[in-house]
Design a protein around this motif. Structure first.
Motif, short mmCIF file in Angstrom:
data_model
loop_
_atom_site.label_atom_id
_atom_site.label_comp_id
_atom_site.label_asym_id
_atom_site.label_seq_id
_atom_site.Cartn_x
_atom_site.Cartn_y
_atom_site.Cartn_z
N PRO A 186 0.80 -1.23 0.00
CA PRO A 186 0.00 0.00 0.00
C PRO A 186 0.83 1.27 0.00
O PRO A 186 0.32 2.33 -0.39
CB PRO A 186 -0.83 -0.12 1.28
N VAL A 187 2.07 1.20 0.43
CA VAL A 187 2.94 2.38 0.42
C VAL A 187 3.77 2.43 -0.85
O VAL A 187 3.76 3.43 -1.59
CB VAL A 187 3.85 2.40 1.67
N GLU A 188 4.49 1.36 -1.13
CA GLU A 188 5.35 1.35 -2.31
C GLU A 188 4.54 1.48 -3.60
O GLU A 188 5.01 2.09 -4.57
CB GLU A 188 6.16 0.05 -2.35
N ASP A 189 3.34 0.93 -3.61
CA ASP A 189 2.50 0.96 -4.80
C ASP A 189 1.32 1.91 -4.64
O ASP A 189 0.27 1.73 -5.26
CB ASP A 189 2.00 -0.45 -5.12
N ALA A 190 1.51 2.94 -3.83
CA ALA A 190 0.41 3.84 -3.49
C ALA A 190 -0.18 4.52 -4.72
O ALA A 190 -1.40 4.67 -4.83
CB ALA A 190 0.88 4.89 -2.48
N GLU A 191 0.66 4.93 -5.65
CA GLU A 191 0.15 5.62 -6.84
C GLU A 191 -0.71 4.69 -7.69
O GLU A 191 -1.76 5.09 -8.21
CB GLU A 191 1.30 6.18 -7.67
N LEU A 192 -0.25 3.43 -7.83
CA LEU A 192 -1.05 2.45 -8.56
C LEU A 192 -2.38 2.24 -7.87
O LEU A 192 -3.44 2.21 -8.52
CB LEU A 192 -0.29 1.12 -8.63
#
Length: 276
Positions: A186-192
């Motif tokens: 949820p943090v590393e892929d937040a933009e996705l």
């Protein structure tokens, strides 16, 4: 041995036809097409796409009460096994990993284009509906492809991936873990995650929407529907005019109760009669 159908005559059922239709990257999507019997050759008629849940599920050519009911009302229904579906090999099943609302959604959009090309379908009267993950796609399709659908009916669907993960991680940790295996961190892929959340794109909605959700849903909590409703209201859209919304106080993530199913089917049919 023949299946028991009670007082129903199987001759009145609409047969499902296995088809494949082209999608955006040159592949073909397997699907089942239900074309109502006895359609008038004069004029064109409305059509629907039914998006299945899962996402690791699939449509079989088996009796589907809801699809048969809609076909009996004159709707052509396309049931696509989009990327993420099981039954077509590991590569197809895993093709939407970290890509929810990407190529799977493109397969839904390609299904609408396929329906538009059928000689008996009115290209201006195409709708979409689905439950759970199908509800997720039914929220996202009309905001990502705003000119394809006249109506959409998401049922116990997902609109906000970050909110869903937070709720699942707190209340049903196994689902939080499952979700991370599907869509990453949820943090590393937040933009996705933001891009693949319908609530991010609520301002783009052109189709008329009918949202149905169980107030006691532990898998896709009702705040998913409430949040999207609030986002629509913030854009100036009005409930009753631009969208319709209903919560079932006695339901969770769908229902197996025949009375509950009948109620949902009737609400769906009434809405489609008025809006599609």
């Amino acid at each position: 041995m023949a299946a028991g159908h009670g007082t129903l005559d199987p001759a009145h059922f609409t047969p499902g036809q296995y088809i494949h239709y082209p999608t955006t990257d040159g592949l073909e999507v397997p699907a089942i097409l239900y074309t109502p019997q006895g359609l008038s050759p004069q004029g064109r008629h409305p059509a629907l796409i039914c998006a299945h849940g899962g996402p690791t599920a699939q449509f079989f050519r088996a009796f589907d009460a809801e699809v048969q009911y809609l076909a009996s009302l004159g709707y052509t229904v396309l049931c696509p096994n989009v990327r993420g579906s099981t039954g077509y090999g590991v590569a197809w099943r895993d093709a939407n990993l970290k890509d929810w609302g990407g190529r799977d959604l493109a397969d839904i959009a390609a299904g609408a284009q396929y329906l538009r090309g059928l000689p008996h379908v009115d290209p201006a009267r195409i709708g979409l509906f689905g439950v759970s993950y199908g509800g997720y796609l039914s929220y996202l399709a009309p905001v990502k492809y705003p000119d394809l659908f006249k109506v959409s009916v998401p049922i116990v669907g997902i609109t906000d991936l970050h909110q869903l993960h937070a709720d699942n991680s707190r209340d049903m940790p196994q689902l939080g873990y499952y979700f991370r295996t599907m869509m990453g961190d949820p943090v590393e892929d937040a933009e996705l995650w933001r891009d693949r959340s319908a609530v991010t794109h609520a301002h783009a909605l052109k189709a008329h929407l009918f949202m149905m959700h169980g107030a006691n849903d532990p898998r896709c909590p009702v705040n998913q529907a409430r949040g999207f409703r609030d986002a629509l209201l913030a854009t100036g859209k009005q409930e009753g005019q631009d969208f319709e919304y209903i919560e079932f106080a006695d339901q969770g993530h769908g229902t197996a109760d025949i009375e509950g199913k009948t109620r949902s089917y009737r609400l769906l049919a009434d809405y489609l009669r008025r809006r599609l």
